[in-house]
Design a protein around this motif. Structure first.
Motif, PDB file in Angstrom:
ATOM      1  N   GLU A 216       0.828  -1.201   0.000  1.00 38.73           N
ATOM      2  CA  GLU A 216       0.000   0.000   0.000  1.00 38.73           C
ATOM      3  C   GLU A 216       0.868   1.259   0.000  1.00 38.73           C
ATOM      4  OE1 GLU A 216      -3.668   1.904   2.654  1.00 38.73           O
ATOM      5  OE2 GLU A 216      -3.009  -0.181   2.931  1.00 38.73           O
ATOM      6  N   GLY A 217       0.585   2.166  -0.922  1.00 39.07           N
ATOM      7  CA  GLY A 217       1.290   3.442  -0.981  1.00 39.07           C
ATOM      8  C   GLY A 217       2.706   3.361  -1.501  1.00 39.07           C
ATOM      9  N   ARG A 218       3.081   2.227  -2.110  1.00 36.21           N
ATOM     10  CA  ARG A 218       4.431   2.066  -2.635  1.00 36.21           C
ATOM     11  C   ARG A 218       4.353   1.537  -4.062  1.00 36.21           C
ATOM     12  NH1 ARG A 218       7.183  -2.088   0.210  1.00 36.21           N
ATOM     13  NH2 ARG A 218       9.146  -1.147  -0.469  1.00 36.21           N
ATOM     14  N   ARG A 219       5.396   1.827  -4.847  1.00 34.37           N
ATOM     15  CA  ARG A 219       5.454   1.367  -6.232  1.00 34.37           C
ATOM     16  C   ARG A 219       6.717   0.524  -6.424  1.00 34.37           C
ATOM     17  NH1 ARG A 219       6.054   4.299 -12.027  1.00 34.37           N
ATOM     18  NH2 ARG A 219       7.757   5.394 -10.983  1.00 34.37           N
ATOM     19  N   ILE A 220       6.551  -0.693  -6.935  1.00 32.34           N
ATOM     20  CA  ILE A 220       7.662  -1.609  -7.188  1.00 32.34           C
ATOM     21  C   ILE A 220       7.639  -1.964  -8.674  1.00 32.34           C
ATOM     22  CG2 ILE A 220       8.751  -3.787  -6.569  1.00 32.34           C
ATOM     23  CD1 ILE A 220       8.438  -1.784  -4.234  1.00 32.34           C
ATOM     24  N   ARG A 221       8.778  -1.773  -9.336  1.00 34.00           N
ATOM     25  CA  ARG A 221       8.858  -2.011 -10.783  1.00 34.00           C
ATOM     26  C   ARG A 221      10.038  -2.927 -11.096  1.00 34.00           C
ATOM     27  NH1 ARG A 221      11.070   2.296 -12.095  1.00 34.00           N
ATOM     28  NH2 ARG A 221      11.227   3.069  -9.952  1.00 34.00           N
ATOM     29  N   GLN A 246      11.971 -11.039 -10.746  1.00 33.85           N
ATOM     30  CA  GLN A 246      10.733 -11.310 -10.023  1.00 33.85           C
ATOM     31  C   GLN A 246      11.005 -11.475  -8.533  1.00 33.85           C
ATOM     32  OE1 GLN A 246       8.651 -14.641 -11.841  1.00 33.85           O
ATOM     33  NE2 GLN A 246       9.511 -14.119 -13.839  1.00 33.85           N
ATOM     34  N   VAL A 247      12.067 -12.196  -8.216  1.00 29.61           N
ATOM     35  CA  VAL A 247      12.418 -12.425  -6.816  1.00 29.61           C
ATOM     36  C   VAL A 247      12.797 -11.108  -6.140  1.00 29.61           C
ATOM     37  CG1 VAL A 247      14.066 -13.554  -5.276  1.00 29.61           C
ATOM     38  CG2 VAL A 247      13.092 -14.819  -7.216  1.00 29.61           C
ATOM     39  N   VAL A 248      13.615 -10.295  -6.817  1.00 25.86           N
ATOM     40  CA  VAL A 248      14.006  -8.997  -6.257  1.00 25.86           C
ATOM     41  C   VAL A 248      12.769  -8.129  -6.028  1.00 25.86           C
ATOM     42  CG1 VAL A 248      15.237  -6.844  -6.733  1.00 25.86           C
ATOM     43  CG2 VAL A 248      16.336  -9.041  -7.215  1.00 25.86           C
ATOM     44  N   GLY A 249      11.857  -8.125  -7.000  1.00 23.86           N
ATOM     45  CA  GLY A 249      10.645  -7.328  -6.853  1.00 23.86           C
ATOM     46  C   GLY A 249       9.796  -7.773  -5.674  1.00 23.86           C
ATOM     47  N   ARG A 250       9.717  -9.077  -5.432  1.00 20.79           N
ATOM     48  CA  ARG A 250       8.940  -9.568  -4.295  1.00 20.79           C
ATOM     49  C   ARG A 250       9.585  -9.193  -2.964  1.00 20.79           C
ATOM     50  NH1 ARG A 250       8.134 -14.961  -7.809  1.00 20.79           N
ATOM     51  NH2 ARG A 250       6.452 -14.115  -9.121  1.00 20.79           N
ATOM     52  N   SER A 251      10.901  -9.216  -2.922  1.00 19.19           N
ATOM     53  CA  SER A 251      11.585  -8.747  -1.713  1.00 19.19           C
ATOM     54  C   SER A 251      11.308  -7.273  -1.471  1.00 19.19           C
ATOM     55  CB  SER A 251      13.093  -8.987  -1.836  1.00 19.19           C
ATOM     56  OG  SER A 251      13.392 -10.364  -1.893  1.00 19.19           O
ATOM     57  N   ALA A 252      11.379  -6.484  -2.545  1.00 15.42           N
ATOM     58  CA  ALA A 252      11.143  -5.044  -2.419  1.00 15.42           C
ATOM     59  C   ALA A 252       9.719  -4.756  -1.959  1.00 15.42           C
ATOM     60  CB  ALA A 252      11.420  -4.354  -3.753  1.00 15.42           C
ATOM     61  N   GLY A 259      11.975   1.440   0.071  1.00 18.22           N
ATOM     62  CA  GLY A 259      11.442   2.772  -0.178  1.00 18.22           C
ATOM     63  C   GLY A 259      10.116   2.780  -0.898  1.00 18.22           C
ATOM     64  N   PRO A 260       9.567   3.992  -1.079  1.00 20.22           N
ATOM     65  CA  PRO A 260       8.240   4.122  -1.689  1.00 20.22           C
ATOM     66  C   PRO A 260       8.209   3.908  -3.196  1.00 20.22           C
ATOM     67  CG  PRO A 260       9.138   6.279  -1.167  1.00 20.22           C
ATOM     68  CD  PRO A 260      10.093   5.280  -0.587  1.00 20.22           C
ATOM     69  N   ASP A 261       9.376   4.019  -3.842  1.00 17.45           N
ATOM     70  CA  ASP A 261       9.425   3.872  -5.301  1.00 17.45           C
ATOM     71  C   ASP A 261      10.721   3.153  -5.655  1.00 17.45           C
ATOM     72  OD1 ASP A 261       9.509   4.098  -8.068  1.00 17.45           O
ATOM     73  OD2 ASP A 261       8.721   6.140  -8.090  1.00 17.45           O
ATOM     74  N   ALA A 373      15.836 -12.766   0.815  1.00 20.27           N
ATOM     75  CA  ALA A 373      16.009 -11.476   1.483  1.00 20.27           C
ATOM     76  C   ALA A 373      15.011 -11.300   2.604  1.00 20.27           C
ATOM     77  CB  ALA A 373      15.887 -10.334   0.467  1.00 20.27           C
ATOM     78  N   VAL A 374      13.799 -11.772   2.411  1.00 14.67           N
ATOM     79  CA  VAL A 374      12.753 -11.612   3.423  1.00 14.67           C
ATOM     80  C   VAL A 374      12.916 -12.634   4.541  1.00 14.67           C
ATOM     81  CG1 VAL A 374      10.268 -11.703   3.836  1.00 14.67           C
ATOM     82  CG2 VAL A 374      11.145 -10.609   1.758  1.00 14.67           C
ATOM     83  N   ALA A 375      13.181 -13.874   4.195  1.00 12.29           N
ATOM     84  CA  ALA A 375      13.258 -14.931   5.207  1.00 12.29           C
ATOM     85  C   ALA A 375      14.541 -14.861   6.023  1.00 12.29           C
ATOM     86  CB  ALA A 375      13.157 -16.301   4.543  1.00 12.29           C
TER      87      ALA A 375
END
Length: 404
Positions: A216-221, A246-252, A259-261, A373-375
């Motif tokens: 919410e309120g963030r943009r991941i590209r 795809q993996v990097v984007g899911r971590s972000a 960050g927000p963008d 990165a998340v785990a």
């Protein structure tokens, strides 16, 4: 519940090429008191692996052997229920991997693998993520060269930006991959499976995007990028359509630190234009050949299951991944992750250390399908650094060659 399970780790697929390398790494590096076992479908081959491991560490002569076929759901449930962490080195995952993922999700057992198959990862999220959240299982795919150096390399880069006091509104990272290595039979089979299913892969990706919660309120590209000459990489940059972005984007999306963008673009770095053009032609030809069953089988026969590069070939292989981070203020930050043979030697290190990290390290409470990165994040970076991989800051675009 986890404390009374007989094994800390079970290595499933210990008789395959990467499975054997992972077993050898564990024989040398598993901590004192680690309770681990070998699993696979052939008791005699498992026993032969155990004998070879005993030459590394005599204590391995007593390793338990668990016989289970990749399609035997009952046997796999017993394997999953016996372990705190299961390591899967059995591919192609799209064809062979789901029953073990399901067993771990149902049993509340942590799971790691080395798949680079996007359709498999998306299907496992759709089918087993919610169950894993309910049982507390952590399902971490892509714990080899796909996608540990890229996922943790971007995390390392973002953490360095924050360490320097930056809290930018926008972060854009480019990753430039350079490798020298060869492939095993299992990797070739996985690649051919993925290439042969473009429509199914696209459909799974659409279903995954519809089911994935958006931050919410963030943009991941994760844009595809375009071919160009990169001054920073000192090479031709070709868009690299692997699972890594795809993996990097899911971590972000999961971590507010990005960050927000945030944006990430993934490239292969090739020094000479003719080689770059030749690489594009070769990949296109293989992708087209994968659509025709006779040609696909002929390519798969070039290297059979369990076959891979010898020790001398692996010793001469290497990789570097250079990251260039740009923000809305300040000069670019350049970092690099590098190591030896990417597909097998270092992949076995990454896979084993991911499992050990889940088993022994103090990690944030998480569950479901997760990225490295998340785990695991920084604890896994620290483990890999201790194991010989390099995570370093180059700061500004260098004037020399990138290490190799």
């Amino acid at each position: 519940m986890a404390a009374v399970r007989p094994y800390d780790l079970v290595l499933f697929g210990a008789t395959g090429f990467t499975g054997r390398l992972t077993a050898e790494y564990l024989a040398r590096n598993a901590p004192e008191g680690c309770r681990w076992a070998l699993a696979g479908r052939d008791a005699d081959r498992l026993a032969a692996v155990r004998t070879a491991l005993a030459a590394i560490d005599p204590r391995c002569a007593e390793l338990p052997l668990l016989v289970a076929d990749a399609g035997d759901r009952e046997a796999l449930r017993e394997v999953a229920a016996s372990a705190r962490v299961v390591v899967s080195a059995v591919g192609p995952y799209l064809r062979l991997g789901e029953p073990l993922v399901a067993a771990c999700a149902d049993s509340g057992t942590d799971y790691v693998d080395l798949t680079g198959e996007p359709e498999f990862v998306d299907r496992m999220y759709l089918r087993h993520h919610e169950r894993a959240v309910a049982t507390g299982a952590r399902l971490v795919h892509a714990c080899g060269f796909d996608s540990v150096p890229h996922d943790l390399g971007v995390l390392f880069t973002v953490e360095e930006l924050l360490r320097r006091g930056a809290a930018p509104e926008r972060i854009s990272v480019e990753g430039f991959v350079r490798v020298a290595g060869t492939v095993s039979g299992g990797t070739l089979a996985s690649a051919m499976t993925a290439f042969s299913r473009p429509r199914a892969m696209a459909r799974a990706a659409r279903e995954r995007r519809a089911a994935d919660p958006r931050p919410e309120g963030r943009r991941i590209r994760t844009p595809a990028g375009r071919p160009h000459r990169s001054r920073t990489a000192r090479a031709w940059a070709l868009p690299l359509p692997t699972i890594d972005p795809q993996v990097v984007g899911r971590s972000a999306a999961a971590l507010d630190a990005y960050g927000p963008d945030f944006g990430y673009t993934h490239y292969a770095a090739v020094r000479r234009l003719p080689i770059a053009v030749g690489g594009v032609v070769a990949v296109t030809a293989i992708a087209l050949a994968a659509q025709l069953r006779p040609l696909r089988r002929a390519l798969e026969r070039l290297r059979g299951p369990g076959e891979g590069p010898g020790e001398r070939q692996r010793a001469g292989s290497w990789f570097t991944v250079r990251f260039v981070a740009r923000t809305d203020a300040g000069r670019p930050l350049v970092t690099e992750v590098s190591g030896g043979d990417p597909g097998y030697q270092e992949t076995s290190v990454m896979l084993a250390e991911s499992a050990l990290c889940l088993a022994y390290d103090d990690l944030p409470p998480t569950a479901g399908q997760l990225t490295t990165a998340v785990a695991m994040g920084r604890p896994l970076i620290d483990r890999l650094t201790s194991a010989g991989l390099s995570f370093r800051v180059l700061d500004a675009p260098p004037t020399g060659a990138p290490g190799h």
